[in-house]
Design an enzyme around this catalytic site. Structure first.
Site, short mmCIF file in Angstrom:
data_model
loop_
_atom_site.label_atom_id
_atom_site.label_comp_id
_atom_site.label_asym_id
_atom_site.label_seq_id
_atom_site.Cartn_x
_atom_site.Cartn_y
_atom_site.Cartn_z
CE LYS A 32 -0.38 -0.23 5.04
NZ LYS A 32 -1.26 -0.16 6.21
NE ARG A 128 -6.52 1.50 11.83
CZ ARG A 128 -5.26 1.32 11.43
NH1 ARG A 128 -4.40 2.33 11.48
NH2 ARG A 128 -4.85 0.14 11.01
CE1 TYR A 257 11.06 31.96 -0.99
CE2 TYR A 257 11.35 29.58 -0.78
CZ TYR A 257 10.93 30.68 -1.51
OH TYR A 257 10.39 30.50 -2.75
CG MET A 305 7.41 23.05 -3.85
SD MET A 305 6.01 23.85 -4.67
CE MET A 305 5.12 24.52 -3.26
#
Length: 365
Positions: A32, A128, A257, A305
């Site tokens: 997964k 859950r 930044y 980013m």
């Protein structure tokens, strides 16, 4: 330019070690979340002959597995009825999460004249997903006696397997044992499974008929485990990039930044084209490390980013543009391993690897 290199040999060796450790238990390999970030299709392609089942979170992941190989695939999540025709035709195993799932699934099975394989998921303490423990036997018997379902398995999930001394582990095991006894009274062929990687490493007598070694197959070990054989398991991947620019700072200048990193005059910085937009942890900015030509260099300034910078100091080892940068090492003790990065960012290896996104190329070596 940013590549996750995956060793097929290491992956296969890890699975072989696990198979030896768990004996006759079947292997259900979780792939997964894009195989925990490693690349679902590549991992399935290079492991399918060593495992009995694959496990995924949803139906779209199941389809991806079956596009690679015809192998039993089970879905841990809820039944997605908008895909039920394809689920049935492809023999995808679904999880019964509630007693009422049985009747609903039977209606579709009758309509398409196709019996699905089901695994009853039981809530033994994680609270859950799954059928309530007190309703377990009724649900299992109902599924077993159904004319339109094939009860292939019964399973649960440990809530505290990463802490082998937690009392909840014993409580859940005892509950599951009682359910296994009931289930085997119906049929010895029903597959009972409880353990993830940490479960069967931390608890005795917990393999049952099948185990689900996710994180262990990808090479990540619990800190508590020191078994000699299991210690041969290694991380299967490392993350690489390239130096794209070398910058020399002038007096009083900073980088990134907000210019939070202020270097010294003449300090050289390497620019690496990977950032949090690629799923690399932003928290590493100004405190992580990368390996360039077998030398560790500290990150400098905030990660952006699409890029980060590292301090080369006076660049005494002559780092150049196009030099390879190792961002995640496959050696656990290294300062830039997934284990070390997880410690630095207060998370777990699962998180570090599974958040690496599709801007990063996956490559088998």
């Amino acid at each position: 330019m940013n590549v996750l290199e995956i060793s097929a040999q290491t992956l296969r060796n890890n699975i072989r070690i696990i198979k030896e450790y768990v004996g006759s238990a079947k292997i259900c390999f979780p792939v997964k979340a894009n195989a925990y970030g490693h690349g679902l299709e590549l991992i399935v392609e290079h492991s399918h002959d060593l495992v009995d089942f694959f496990a995924v979170a949803n139906v779209l992941e199941a389809f991806r597995v079956l596009d690679v190989v015809e192998k039993p695939v089970m879905i841990f999540g809820v039944i997605e009825y908008n895909y039920i025709d394809r689920i049935l035709s492809k023999n995808i195993r679904v999880s019964i999460q509630d007693y009422n799932d049985i009747e609903k699934l039977e209606k579709f099975a009758k309509y398409y004249n196709k019996k699905p394989f089901v695994h009853v998921n039981l809530n033994t303490g994680m609270n859950r997903m799954g059928v309530d423990y007190n309703d377990a036997c009724r649900t299992i018997q109902r599924a077993y006696e159904s004319d339109w379902l094939i009860l292939e398995g019964v399973y649960s999930h440990l809530a505290c397997a990463d802490n082998r001394d937690h009392p909840t582990n014993i409580k859940q095991k005892n509950r599951f044992d009682s359910i296994v006894e009931f289930t085997k009274g119906l049929s010895q062929d029903i597959i009972c499974h409880l353990s993830n990687s940490y479960g069967f490493l931390g608890q005795k007598g917990i393999c049952y008929d099948m185990v689900r070694p996710g994180i262990l197959s990808y090479g990540f070990l619990p800190e508590f485990y020191v078994d000699r054989v299991i210690r041969e398991i290694k991380p299967i991947a490392r993350l690489l990039s390239k130096v794209v620019k070398i910058i020399t700072l002038q007096e009083g200048e900073g980088v990134g930044y907000s210019l939070i990193y202020r270097g010294f005059e003449g300090e050289q910085l390497a620019v690496i084209p990977i950032g949090y937009g690629d799923g690399f942890p932003r928290e590493l900015g100004d405190r992580g490390f990368v390996n360039i030509n077998d030398v560790m260099y500290p990150m400098a300034g905030r990660m952006s980013m699409d890029g980060l910078t590292v301090s080369l100091g006076i660049n005494e080892y002559d780092v150049k543009v196009s030099d390879t940068v190792e961002l995640i090492s496959a050696i656990p003790r290294n300062r830039n391993s997934a284990f070390s990065i997880a410690k630095q960012t207060n998370t777990i290896e699962y998180d570090i690897m599974s958040t690496l996104n599709d801007r990063i190329i996956r490559k088998i070596i």
